[in-house]
Design a protein around this motif. Structure first.
Motif, PDB file in Angstrom:
ATOM      1  N   ALA A   1     -15.860  -9.124  33.304  1.00 37.43           N
ATOM      2  CA  ALA A   1     -16.855  -9.461  34.330  1.00 37.43           C
ATOM      3  C   ALA A   1     -17.708 -10.650  33.902  1.00 37.43           C
ATOM      4  O   ALA A   1     -18.037 -11.523  34.717  1.00 37.43           O
ATOM      5  N   GLU A   2     -18.066 -10.713  32.632  1.00 42.16           N
ATOM      6  CA  GLU A   2     -18.851 -11.844  32.131  1.00 42.16           C
ATOM      7  C   GLU A   2     -18.064 -13.151  32.258  1.00 42.16           C
ATOM      8  O   GLU A   2     -18.619 -14.192  32.629  1.00 42.16           O
ATOM      9  N   THR A   3     -16.758 -13.085  31.950  1.00 41.43           N
ATOM     10  CA  THR A   3     -15.916 -14.280  32.076  1.00 41.43           C
ATOM     11  C   THR A   3     -15.860 -14.757  33.520  1.00 41.43           C
ATOM     12  O   THR A   3     -15.995 -15.957  33.805  1.00 41.43           O
ATOM     13  N   VAL A   4     -15.686 -13.834  34.452  1.00 39.78           N
ATOM     14  CA  VAL A   4     -15.599 -14.196  35.868  1.00 39.78           C
ATOM     15  C   VAL A   4     -16.911 -14.803  36.347  1.00 39.78           C
ATOM     16  O   VAL A   4     -16.922 -15.794  37.096  1.00 39.78           O
ATOM     17  N   LYS A   5     -18.039 -14.247  35.911  1.00 42.70           N
ATOM     18  CA  LYS A   5     -19.342 -14.775  36.327  1.00 42.70           C
ATOM     19  C   LYS A   5     -19.557 -16.192  35.792  1.00 42.70           C
ATOM     20  O   LYS A   5     -20.117 -17.056  36.483  1.00 42.70           O
ATOM     21  N   LYS A   6     -19.074 -16.475  34.579  1.00 39.90           N
ATOM     22  CA  LYS A   6     -19.188 -17.826  34.020  1.00 39.90           C
ATOM     23  C   LYS A   6     -18.333 -18.812  34.823  1.00 39.90           C
ATOM     24  O   LYS A   6     -18.760 -19.944  35.074  1.00 39.90           O
ATOM     25  N   VAL A   7     -17.149 -18.385  35.228  1.00 42.05           N
ATOM     26  CA  VAL A   7     -16.276 -19.250  36.024  1.00 42.05           C
ATOM     27  C   VAL A   7     -16.909 -19.534  37.378  1.00 42.05           C
ATOM     28  O   VAL A   7     -16.888 -20.666  37.883  1.00 42.05           O
ATOM     29  N   LEU A   8     -17.484 -18.496  38.004  1.00 42.82           N
ATOM     30  CA  LEU A   8     -18.152 -18.679  39.294  1.00 42.82           C
ATOM     31  C   LEU A   8     -19.289 -19.691  39.201  1.00 42.82           C
ATOM     32  O   LEU A   8     -19.518 -20.495  40.117  1.00 42.82           O
ATOM     33  N   ALA A   9     -20.011 -19.659  38.077  1.00 40.58           N
ATOM     34  CA  ALA A   9     -21.126 -20.585  37.902  1.00 40.58           C
ATOM     35  C   ALA A   9     -20.655 -22.011  37.632  1.00 40.58           C
ATOM     36  O   ALA A   9     -21.382 -22.969  37.907  1.00 40.58           O
ATOM     37  N   ALA A  10     -19.416 -22.162  37.122  1.00 36.45           N
ATOM     38  CA  ALA A  10     -18.929 -23.486  36.726  1.00 36.45           C
ATOM     39  C   ALA A  10     -18.247 -24.240  37.854  1.00 36.45           C
ATOM     40  O   ALA A  10     -18.155 -25.473  37.798  1.00 36.45           O
ATOM     41  N   VAL A  11     -17.738 -23.556  38.874  1.00 34.67           N
ATOM     42  CA  VAL A  11     -16.965 -24.224  39.931  1.00 34.67           C
ATOM     43  C   VAL A  11     -17.546 -23.885  41.303  1.00 34.67           C
ATOM     44  O   VAL A  11     -18.257 -22.901  41.468  1.00 34.67           O
ATOM     45  N   ASN A  12     -17.200 -24.709  42.282  1.00 34.92           N
ATOM     46  CA  ASN A  12     -17.664 -24.484  43.660  1.00 34.92           C
ATOM     47  C   ASN A  12     -16.483 -24.286  44.603  1.00 34.92           C
ATOM     48  O   ASN A  12     -16.495 -24.754  45.742  1.00 34.92           O
ATOM     49  N   VAL A  13     -15.437 -23.627  44.099  1.00 31.37           N
ATOM     50  CA  VAL A  13     -14.264 -23.302  44.917  1.00 31.37           C
ATOM     51  C   VAL A  13     -14.061 -21.788  44.862  1.00 31.37           C
ATOM     52  O   VAL A  13     -14.606 -21.110  43.980  1.00 31.37           O
ATOM     53  N   PRO A  14     -13.285 -21.219  45.801  1.00 30.72           N
ATOM     54  CA  PRO A  14     -13.033 -19.771  45.770  1.00 30.72           C
ATOM     55  C   PRO A  14     -12.378 -19.339  44.456  1.00 30.72           C
ATOM     56  O   PRO A  14     -11.608 -20.089  43.859  1.00 30.72           O
TER      57      PRO A  14
END
Length: 518
Positions: free
Chosen positions: A112-125
């Motif tokens: 979950a932490e990894t996914v949250k970091k990815v969400l914060a880094a990109v602006n695509v789905p």
């Protein structure tokens, strides 16, 4: 008379599904015709190319693809950002490889932490793909769904073994799901029905038919996807009218041929171009069978695939498309030197040669025959003997020549027989192998069909039981309501006794009655 194009009519279409949130959200599906058949219907949304990243550093990626990401593979967020900024990825797929119980068995909290970091880094789905272990995926995806509430992630794969847990979490926290089935139309429909019965909104559902790599099941997946598209478009089956996603890059780059170096497989040519072409050809094949989201890995394969999509949807030519951009050193393979020597001699000619050469040998051996006739006119015996000496020498030479030719003929016959036997053996082995593969495939198809039929029969049985139970409950409720109405309709009338007794008299009378009975 002008040319009239034959057009197919469609009674159904593919639902339009939105993934991502806010300005970064994109819509897939929505077509009302076969893939790219815009002369027959509408295709409002182009297929999407998503790039995959791993939540751990890959250990078995070949050098041609690792060369593009070796500086970011240790950081999933930086990796995702590079895919978007440098390679124009339409979406990011986080492959949760670390949670596999047979590997690192990482926890749901770390994923979950990894996914949250990815969400914060990109602006695509962002699409989150599990490890294909049903119980572990359910445990981890439920945690991720809660941690990323409202981000409209796409969670998968969702199978029959874990659809309740993942589906409930997706509904509760506002995410979409990927319904996965093992390359079978009936099973694909079954998991969609189960999710619908669970209450999953059908505008948040994607279909994963299970993807095969080029040479490793692509044609089987292609045929199933074609049948899914036909059922959705022509037959109007609303249980199959959902966009499809193919996890292609993960399948192609784990193939043996994509990993082999030039030294290991020189006849396959440049290993860098080989893997890129395998992924690009697989992508184009799945686009033509109805894929809406392609999960890919190599930037050059992605570039060529996007150019193909643009050419088919917007028009244009691919003649100006750039050749594959290599990042590794140029490779030159001398295929002519690798080829076996060419033998253009026909076997029948080899067999016929000794017979042609043997004929004149017999004629030469017969030339000394007139010598005995000369004995009658020749004077001394010594001269006759001297003239007769060459005769044995000529016969011996002819015999040696005939023996040599016979030996050559025998060797040629033996070689031809050996080649024929070897060819017959190879054909027999190939036929046995083909029969075994056909039998294995038929058995697999029969097993899959039997399982699908069993699931369908079980579902129909449960549905009939539920209908019967509902009927019984309805009958019971109706009977109870009738009873209440009847009871309320009856008016009780009470008449006073002619002789009014005191309580004491009533007790005495009751005691007398009891004593009499005894």
């Amino acid at each position: 008379m002008g040319f009239e194009l034959n057009k197919e009519s469609y009674s159904g279409g593919i639902k339009a599904i939105s993934i991502g949130k806010g300005d970064s959200a994109i819509t897939v599906g929505g077509e009302s015709c076969y893939p790219f058949h815009t002369f027959e219907g509408d295709m409002p949304n182009k297929p999407v190319v998503a790039m995959e990243i791993w939540d751990m550093e890959p250990e078995d990626w070949p050098e041609p693809v690792m060369a593009h990401f070796k500086d970011v593979v240790a950081d999933p967020a930086a990796w995702a950002k590079k895919c978007v900024d440098d390679f124009s990825a339409d979406a990011i797929v986080v492959q949760l490889k670390s949670i596999d119980p047979n590997d690192k068995d990482a926890s749901g909290q770390s994923a979950a932490e990894t996914v949250k970091k990815v969400l914060a880094a990109v602006n695509v789905p962002v699409i989150v793909w599990g490890c294909a272990n049903p119980s572990k995926d359910e445990e981890v995806l439920k945690i991720i769904a809660e941690a990323c509430q409202g981000d409209n992630l796409v969670l998968g794969p969702v199978e029959e073994a874990n659809y309740k847990g993942i589906g409930a979490a997706a509904m509760g926290y506002g995410h979409a799901v990927i319904a996965s089935s093992p390359i079978d139309v009936n099973l694909a429909k079954q998991i969609n029905i189960l999710l619908e019965n669970l209450g999953m909104p059908m505008d948040r559902l994607l279909v994963d038919p299970t993807t095969g790599g080029l040479g490793y099941g692509l044609e089987y997946t292609y045929s199933v996807m074609e049948r899914l598209s036909m059922a959705a478009m022509v037959q109007g089956d609303d249980k199959l009218q959902f966009p499809m996603i193919n996890n292609l890059g993960n399948e192609v780059w784990k193939c043996k041929e994509a990993k082999q170096t030039l030294k290991e497989a020189e006849v396959l040519g440049d290993p860098e171009k080989r893997g890129i072409m395998m992924e690009a050809i697989g992508a184009i094949s799945y686009l033509m069978s109805g894929s809406n989201i392609l999960v890919m890995r190599h930037p050059e394969a992605i570039r060529m695939t996007k150019e193909y999509i643009d050419a088919l949807t917007d028009g244009g030519s691919l003649q100006d498309s750039k050749p594959i951009l290599k990042v590794m050193e140029e490779v030159s393979v001398d295929f002519a030197a690798l080829a076996p020597p060419v033998d253009l001699t026909i076997a029948e000619e080899k067999k016929a040669e000794p017979a042609k050469k043997a004929a004149p040998a017999k004629k030469e051996a017969a030339k000394p025959a007139p010598a005995p006739k000369a004995e009658k006119v020749a004077p001394p015996k010594e001269e006759v003997k001297a003239e007769a000496k060459p005769e044995p020498a000529v016969d011996q030479e002819a015999q040696a020549k005939a023996d040599a030719e016979a030996k050559v003929k025998a060797e040629a016959d033996a070689k031809a027989k050996a080649e024929a036997d070897e060819k017959a053996k190879a054909e027999a082995e190939a036929k046995a192998k083909a029969d075994a593969e056909a039998k294995a495939k038929a058995d697999a198809e029969a097993k899959a069909k039997a399982e699908a039929d069993a699931l369908k029969a079980d579902a129909e049985r449960r549905e009939e039981e539920e209908k019967a139970l509902r009927r019984l409950r309805a009958q019971a409720r109706a009977a109870a309501e009738d009873a209440v109405v009847s009871a309320s309709a009856v008016e009780e009338t009470v008449t006073a006794a002619a002789v009014q007794k005191t309580d004491q008299e009533k007790i005495i009378e009751m005691l007398d009655r009891f004593h009499k009975r005894k």
